[in-house]
Write a protein that holds these residues in place. Structure first.
Motif, PDB file in Angstrom:
ATOM      1  N   PHE A 130     -15.433 -40.429  22.339  1.00 38.00           N
ATOM      2  CA  PHE A 130     -16.011 -39.249  21.690  1.00 38.00           C
ATOM      3  C   PHE A 130     -17.514 -39.199  21.940  1.00 38.00           C
ATOM      4  O   PHE A 130     -18.071 -38.133  22.231  1.00 38.00           O
ATOM      5  N   GLU A 131     -18.175 -40.348  21.842  1.00 35.32           N
ATOM      6  CA  GLU A 131     -19.616 -40.409  22.106  1.00 35.32           C
ATOM      7  C   GLU A 131     -19.917 -40.022  23.547  1.00 35.32           C
ATOM      8  O   GLU A 131     -20.911 -39.319  23.825  1.00 35.32           O
ATOM      9  N   ALA A 132     -19.080 -40.473  24.488  1.00 34.23           N
ATOM     10  CA  ALA A 132     -19.272 -40.092  25.892  1.00 34.23           C
ATOM     11  C   ALA A 132     -19.128 -38.587  26.072  1.00 34.23           C
ATOM     12  O   ALA A 132     -19.860 -37.959  26.848  1.00 34.23           O
ATOM     13  N   LEU A 133     -18.188 -38.004  25.342  1.00 33.89           N
ATOM     14  CA  LEU A 133     -17.993 -36.551  25.410  1.00 33.89           C
ATOM     15  C   LEU A 133     -19.224 -35.820  24.882  1.00 33.89           C
ATOM     16  O   LEU A 133     -19.656 -34.808  25.463  1.00 33.89           O
ATOM     17  N   VAL A 134     -19.806 -36.321  23.804  1.00 35.66           N
ATOM     18  CA  VAL A 134     -21.037 -35.716  23.273  1.00 35.66           C
ATOM     19  C   VAL A 134     -22.137 -35.773  24.328  1.00 35.66           C
ATOM     20  O   VAL A 134     -22.861 -34.794  24.555  1.00 35.66           O
ATOM     21  N   GLY A 135     -22.260 -36.918  24.989  1.00 34.50           N
ATOM     22  CA  GLY A 135     -23.252 -37.045  26.056  1.00 34.50           C
ATOM     23  C   GLY A 135     -23.008 -36.058  27.174  1.00 34.50           C
ATOM     24  O   GLY A 135     -23.948 -35.457  27.721  1.00 34.50           O
TER      25      GLY A 135
END
Length: 405
Positions: A130-135
Motif C-alpha cells: 500500500f505504501e508503494a502504491l502511495v509512492g
C-alpha cells in the motif's frame, strides 16, 4: 503475465493514471521478481530496489498527510491525541487494511512463497505494498502532493479518523499525568527511530553493503518460522561478518601466520562453548560463537559439514605451526572458494566497507538490546515490534516475504 492496469485504475479510482509503469513496480512484490526466470540477477535486484524505494517514499508521504490532516481539521487535538490517532492510522496493520479495501491481493503479483503464507503473516507485505502504491500515485502526479493527499484523505484517512472518533479512541480527556506519559512515549519513540535512521544511513550509499544486507535477509527467509526473524537476520549478519569474511582474509596467503592461527583456534574453542547463538550472547564478537550456532541450529547444513571437515583437517595449532601454515598455503584458496559457493556471497569487502558494516552491526545491536531491556526509553509495544522488524536489514526489505536465495 503483467498487471491488469485497467483493473488497478478501477480499484484505486484514478482512471486518468498516466505513468502506468509505476503501478507495475508498486504492485509487483519481490517474491514474484525473484521467481521470474526471465530476469537475470542484476535485473531482479534493480526491480526490487525500485519497489522498496517506492514503498519508503509512500510511507513518508502517508505519515506526513496524516499529521497534516489531523492538525488542519481538528484544533482541539493536543499532542497526545494527535500521536494516538497517528499511531492508529500509519501502522502496517492499518495500511494492510487499506490494501485489502483496494483488493490489492487479487490485482498484484506475488510469488509462490508469499501466496502460501497465512493472511495473518501477510500484514507487513500488504502494508508495504500500500505504501508503494502511495509512492506511485505521488510520482504519477509529478511529485505534486495535492492529488496524493486528496486520494489518501478522501478514501482512507478521513473515514478512519471519523471511525476512531465514533469508537471514542481519543475522546476521553487526558489528565496532566497521561498527557505527560504520551509526550514521554512520543519522545522515546522518536529517539529510537532516530537511532534506527542513523544506523541505516551508515550504509545507505554503499551498494556493496546494501547487497550484503539483501543476502542476509533472503538467507533468513530459508529458516523455519519458529525463530524470531530479527534474531535470524542477526545470526546471518554475524555469520558473514565474523566468520565468512574473516575466514577468507585469514586464509589469504598474505595474512600473517600468527593471525591465521589465532582465527583458526576458534574451531577448537567452539567445541567448549555451550550452545550459544551467534549474536545475543556474544559480547566480544567471537567467531567461535558463530560456529557453535552453525553446528547447533543447523540453518546451514552444507556449511556445517564444511566447517566440520576443516576442523578435522586442521593440524594442532600450538604444536604443529609449520604444518598448519603448509595446510593453509596449499588448501586455503580451495576452502575460500568452497565457502563462497556455499554461502552464495563473495566475502570481499574493502577496509571502508568493513568498518561501516561493523558500525552498522553495533548500532543495530545496541538498538535491539535497548528495545529488549527495561530501559528508561518509553515506547509502545506496537512501535517496539515495528522497529525490531526493521533491524539488521535494508529498511525496505522488511516485508518478510521476499524470495529466499
Amino acid at each position: 503475465m503483467g498487471i491488469d492496469i485497467e483493473a488497478v485504475k478501477k480499484a484505486i479510482k484514478i482512471p486518468e493514471f498516466k505513468h502506468t509503469e509505476l503501478l507495475e513496480v508498486a504492485l509487483t512484490h519481490p517474491s514474484y521478481i525473484y521467481e521470474d526466470r526471465n530476469l537475470d540477477k542484476q535485473q531482479q535486484v534493480k526491480q526490487e530496489r525500485d519497489y522498496r524505494r517506492l514503498a519508503i517514499l509512500g510511507d513518508a508521504i502517508f505519515n506526513a498527510v496524516v499529521i497534516d490532516y489531523l492538525h488542519k481539521n481538528d484544533s482541539t487535538l493536543n499532542q497526545g491525541k494527535i500521536t494516538d490517532f497517528k499511531n492508529n492510522l500509519v501502522s502496517r496493520e492499518k495500511a494492510c487494511e487499506f490494501a485489502h479495501k483496494l483488493n490489492l491481493r487479487n490485482i498484484c503479483r506475488l510469488g509462490g512463497s508469499a501466496k502460501d503464507k497465512d493472511i495473518s503473516d501477510q500484514v507487513s507485505l500488504f502494508g508495504e505494498m500500500f505504501e508503494a502504491l502511495v509512492g506511485a500515485i505521488y510520482l504519477n502526479f509529478e511529485r505534486n502532493l495535492s492529488p496524493a493527499r486528496d486520494w489518501l484523505v478522501n478514501h482512507f484517512i478521513k473515514p478512519s479518523v471519523d471511525e476512531l472518533k465514533e469508537l471514542g479512541v481519543t475522546e476521553k480527556e487526558s489528565s496532566e499525568d497521561s498527557s505527560q506519559t504520551a509526550s514521554t512515549v512520543n519522545a522515546g519513540e522518536a529517539t529510537l527511530w532516530q537511532k534506527k535512521a542513523e544506523a541505516d544511513a551508515l550504509i545507505a550509499n554503499n551498494e556493496k553493503l546494501q547487497e550484503l544486507l539483501t543476502w542476509v535477509y533472503k538467507k533468513s527467509l530459508q529458516v523455519e518460522p519458529d525463530y524470531q526473524p530479527v534474531k535470524v537476520r542477526a545470526f546471518y549478519l554475524a555469520l558473514i561478518r565474523l566468520l565468512g569474511i574473516t575466514f577468507a582474509r585469514k586464509l589469504d596467503p598474505n595474512c600473517s601466520p600468527g593471525k591465521a592461527r589465532q582465527f583458526f583456534s576458534c574451531f577448537n574453542r567452539a567445541c567448549d562453548v555451550v550452545l550459544d547463538i551467534a549474536f545475543f550472547d556474544n559480547p566480544n564478537t567471537d567467531p567461535a560463537n558463530v560456529i557453535v550456532s552453525v553446528f547447533a541450529l543447523d540453518f546451514e547444513p552444507e556449511l556445517k559439514q564444511a566447517l566440520q571437515q576443516i576442523k578435522a583437517e586442521l593440524p594442532d595449532l600450538d604444536e604443529e605451526k609449520e604444518r598448519f601454515e603448509d595446510w593453509r598455503q596449499n588448501n586455503g584458496q580451495d576452502w575460500i572458494d568452497k565457502i563462497k559457493n556455499i554461502l552464495g556471497h563473495d566475502l570481499q569487502l574493502n577496509n571502508e566497507q568493513r568498518n561501516l558494516l561493523k558500525q552498522y552491526y553495533n548500532a543495530n545491536r545496541c538498538l535491539l538490546e535497548q528495545l529488549n531491556s527495561n530501559s528508561n526509553v518509553t515506547v509502545t509495544p506496537t512501535v517496539r515490534e515495528e522497529i525490531k522488524n526493521k533491524l539488521f536489514g535494508i529498511e525496505t526489505l522488511m516485508s518478510k516475504t521476499a524470495k529466499p536465495l
